[in-house]
Write a protein that holds these residues in place. Structure first.
Motif, PDB file in Angstrom:
ATOM      1  N   TRP A  81       8.888   5.359  -9.944  1.00 33.40           N
ATOM      2  CA  TRP A  81      10.016   4.305  -9.652  1.00 33.40           C
ATOM      3  C   TRP A  81       9.359   2.923  -9.559  1.00 33.40           C
ATOM      4  N   SER A  82      10.438   1.737  -9.766  1.00 38.78           N
ATOM      5  CA  SER A  82       9.775   0.429  -9.582  1.00 38.78           C
ATOM      6  C   SER A  82       9.637   0.164  -8.315  1.00 38.78           C
ATOM      7  N   ASP A  83       8.640  -0.897  -7.857  1.00 39.18           N
ATOM      8  CA  ASP A  83       8.670  -1.359  -6.227  1.00 39.18           C
ATOM      9  C   ASP A  83       9.883  -1.610  -5.719  1.00 39.18           C
ATOM     10  N   LYS A  84      10.955  -2.161  -6.363  1.00 41.35           N
ATOM     11  CA  LYS A  84      12.408  -2.463  -5.616  1.00 41.35           C
ATOM     12  C   LYS A  84      12.932  -1.180  -5.096  1.00 41.35           C
ATOM     13  N   ASP A  85      12.758  -0.085  -6.163  1.00 45.11           N
ATOM     14  CA  ASP A  85      13.433   1.286  -5.935  1.00 45.11           C
ATOM     15  C   ASP A  85      12.659   1.976  -4.686  1.00 45.11           C
ATOM     16  N   LEU A  86      11.563   1.581  -4.363  1.00 45.21           N
ATOM     17  CA  LEU A  86      10.682   2.412  -3.730  1.00 45.21           C
ATOM     18  C   LEU A  86      10.535   1.543  -2.043  1.00 45.21           C
ATOM     19  N   LYS A  87      11.183   0.531  -2.021  1.00 42.04           N
ATOM     20  CA  LYS A  87      10.916  -0.319  -0.565  1.00 42.04           C
ATOM     21  C   LYS A  87      11.455   0.723   0.367  1.00 42.04           C
TER      22      LYS A  87
ATOM     23  N   GLY B 180       0.672  -1.337   0.127  1.00 39.56           N
ATOM     24  CA  GLY B 180       0.362  -0.009  -0.020  1.00 39.56           C
ATOM     25  C   GLY B 180       0.904   1.078   0.101  1.00 39.56           C
ATOM     26  N   VAL B 181       2.012   1.304   0.688  1.00 33.20           N
ATOM     27  CA  VAL B 181       2.812   2.398   0.735  1.00 33.20           C
ATOM     28  C   VAL B 181       3.617   2.633  -0.653  1.00 33.20           C
ATOM     29  N   ILE B 182       3.931   1.479  -1.201  1.00 32.25           N
ATOM     30  CA  ILE B 182       4.805   1.689  -2.641  1.00 32.25           C
ATOM     31  C   ILE B 182       3.924   2.226  -3.500  1.00 32.25           C
ATOM     32  N   ARG B 183       2.564   1.716  -3.657  1.00 31.93           N
ATOM     33  CA  ARG B 183       1.546   1.966  -4.591  1.00 31.93           C
ATOM     34  C   ARG B 183       1.002   3.584  -4.533  1.00 31.93           C
ATOM     35  N   SER B 184       1.008   3.739  -3.339  1.00 31.31           N
ATOM     36  CA  SER B 184       0.580   5.226  -3.005  1.00 31.31           C
ATOM     37  C   SER B 184       1.770   6.297  -3.225  1.00 31.31           C
ATOM     38  N   ALA B 185       2.976   5.755  -3.037  1.00 36.12           N
ATOM     39  CA  ALA B 185       4.157   6.709  -3.626  1.00 36.12           C
ATOM     40  C   ALA B 185       4.086   6.729  -5.203  1.00 36.12           C
ATOM     41  N   GLN B 186       3.866   5.633  -5.755  1.00 33.94           N
ATOM     42  CA  GLN B 186       3.942   5.520  -7.142  1.00 33.94           C
ATOM     43  C   GLN B 186       2.832   6.753  -7.779  1.00 33.94           C
ATOM     44  N   HIS B 187       1.709   6.653  -7.055  1.00 30.67           N
ATOM     45  CA  HIS B 187       0.515   7.496  -7.534  1.00 30.67           C
ATOM     46  C   HIS B 187       0.968   8.919  -7.073  1.00 30.67           C
TER      47      HIS B 187
END
Length: 216
Positions: free
Chosen positions: A40-46, A23-30
């Protein structure tokens, strides 16, 4: 092993009680899409899971304060409706909380997440009843750092810092606890690792929820 003689235990939320990465990563991508910046990719936003978001936006995304606060609003736009439930309680957490309560411990939450969101998550997963206080970020009241949240929770609980310990999964939990004069247990099943914990001076390190129980 020597038992920890503390009666009040404060828990971080993300990476300590629940696995909230999706949820945090998807919201950061939003947020990135809304801000018109490269997603950024999921990995880069971990790395974004856990630390205070304003700090992350200013230091890791190189935003000024105005842009960082706009980014926070875009992040929360998705997180408050969808992202907070893209989440799960770590295996062994309910049992850990039950056992600590049986040992007579007073439990609370001290999170950098927005307080009302933390309450919603804990209620959703039906573990809110274990905690006397659920404290989180409240910028309107100037509660915008981990240390301030910890201090607020301790004040509400009317406890001496000599009787309190923090449990968290990142250096920010350790540093926040130490800045108010309490020790911290760092847990290895979340988003941090032993190298990070040793570098920031964690007082104790536990591999599992049951390991935390066994310390008391």
């Amino acid at each position: 092993m020597m038992k920890i003689e503390k009666n009040t235990i404060l828990f971080d939320l993300d990476g300590t009680l629940t696995d909230s990465a999706e949820g945090v990563i998807r919201s950061a991508q939003h947020m990135q899409e809304k801000m018109g910046i490269e997603k950024w990719s999921d990995k880069d936003l971990k790395f974004i899971v856990g630390p205070p978001l304003i700090k992350t936006f200013t230091e890791d995304f190189n935003m000024n304060q105005e842009d960082a606060h706009r980014a926070l609003e875009f992040f929360r736009e998705r997180y408050a409706t969808v992202g907070l439930f893209e989440n799960k309680v770590y295996e062994g957490i309910p049992e850990m909380l039950q056992e600590l309560k049986k040992k007579g411990k007073r439990l609370a939450v001290a999170t950098s997440k927005k307080e009302e969101t933390a309450v919603r998550i804990l209620k959703h997963f039906k573990i809110d009843q274990y905690f006397e206080v659920i404290g989180g970020d409240n910028r309107e009241l100037g509660r915008d750092t981990k240390a301030k949240v910890i201090a607020h929770v301790m004040e509400v609980m009317n406890v001496s810092k000599s009787d309190v310990i923090m449990v968290g999964d990142r250096k920010f939990d350790v540093e926040g606890a130490h800045s108010v004069g309490i020790p911290c247990i760092a847990i290895e099943y979340g988003y941090g690792d032993r190298d990070e914990f040793e570098a920031c001076g964690a007082d104790y390190i536990g591999a599992t929820p049951q390991a935390v129980v066994n310390m008391f």
